[in-house]
Design a protein around this motif. Sequence first.
Motif, PDB file in Angstrom:
ATOM      1  N   ILE A 151       0.839  -1.205   0.000  1.00  0.00           N
ATOM      2  CA  ILE A 151       0.000   0.000   0.000  1.00  0.00           C
ATOM      3  C   ILE A 151       0.870   1.251   0.000  1.00  0.00           C
ATOM      4  CG2 ILE A 151      -1.698   1.335   1.327  1.00  0.00           C
ATOM      5  CD1 ILE A 151      -2.800  -1.415   2.341  1.00  0.00           C
ATOM      6  N   ALA A 152       1.936   1.248   0.812  1.00  0.00           N
ATOM      7  CA  ALA A 152       2.846   2.396   0.851  1.00  0.00           C
ATOM      8  C   ALA A 152       3.521   2.615  -0.502  1.00  0.00           C
ATOM      9  CB  ALA A 152       3.893   2.200   1.955  1.00  0.00           C
ATOM     10  N   LEU A 153       3.892   1.542  -1.176  1.00  0.00           N
ATOM     11  CA  LEU A 153       4.495   1.672  -2.510  1.00  0.00           C
ATOM     12  C   LEU A 153       3.532   2.334  -3.487  1.00  0.00           C
ATOM     13  CD1 LEU A 153       6.327  -1.747  -2.932  1.00  0.00           C
ATOM     14  CD2 LEU A 153       7.396   0.516  -3.118  1.00  0.00           C
ATOM     15  N   VAL A 154       2.268   1.926  -3.458  1.00  0.00           N
ATOM     16  CA  VAL A 154       1.283   2.537  -4.352  1.00  0.00           C
ATOM     17  C   VAL A 154       1.189   4.031  -4.060  1.00  0.00           C
ATOM     18  CG1 VAL A 154      -1.144   2.590  -5.077  1.00  0.00           C
ATOM     19  CG2 VAL A 154      -0.028   0.392  -4.639  1.00  0.00           C
ATOM     20  N   GLY A 155       1.119   4.387  -2.790  1.00  0.00           N
ATOM     21  CA  GLY A 155       1.023   5.795  -2.425  1.00  0.00           C
ATOM     22  C   GLY A 155       2.261   6.589  -2.808  1.00  0.00           C
ATOM     23  N   TYR A 156       3.434   6.034  -2.529  1.00  0.00           N
ATOM     24  CA  TYR A 156       4.691   6.727  -2.845  1.00  0.00           C
ATOM     25  C   TYR A 156       4.817   6.937  -4.350  1.00  0.00           C
ATOM     26  CZ  TYR A 156       9.656   7.889  -2.842  1.00  0.00           C
ATOM     27  OH  TYR A 156      10.861   8.525  -3.021  1.00  0.00           O
TER      28      TYR A 156
END
Length: 183
Positions: A151-156
């Motif tokens: 999820i953090a990768l998608v946001g970043y």
Amino acid sequence: MARIVPAEVPYEPSIAAELTRIMPPGVPPLVLFRTMAKSPRVFARMFAGGLLDKGPLSLRQREIVIDRTTARLGCEYEWGVHVAFFAERAGLSAGQVASTVAGAADAGCWTPDEQALMSLVDDLVDRRAIANATWVGLTAHFDDAQILEAIALVGYYHTISFLCVGLELPLESYGARFPMAHD
């Protein structure tokens, strides 16, 4: 031409050190990095929040998430850089690379865990939420730390895509191009 002219040498010492650390030997700093160098604060925060180190996802899983996110957001710049630098090392075939741009999340070229990651990206990009069916698929294959990382990768990479597209960064000469760009 980019909307903000990228920084040129000599760079501020802290920026020069970071560029040397992150770029492969002999490869000039990315236009994105040189543009962010115009704001040392944003540059420092961008790298402080980076997720390219060894995390709970494999290199292959990480790159699937990044490639799908940047492709879905129309960011050929970042997609192309990641494909050029990481696709082969991550074991992504040409068909899989193309599928990150135009394939269905459940395409047969992906394993069930990879399909779950593709569905996660699609849900977050399209709906800014995660469907129950996607969540069930994620939890069948990944632990909490891996799901949070994805999820953090998608946001970043949503942020990185906005920077690249919003600034109209010119494509890197060695970067891959979206498959449909050649049709």
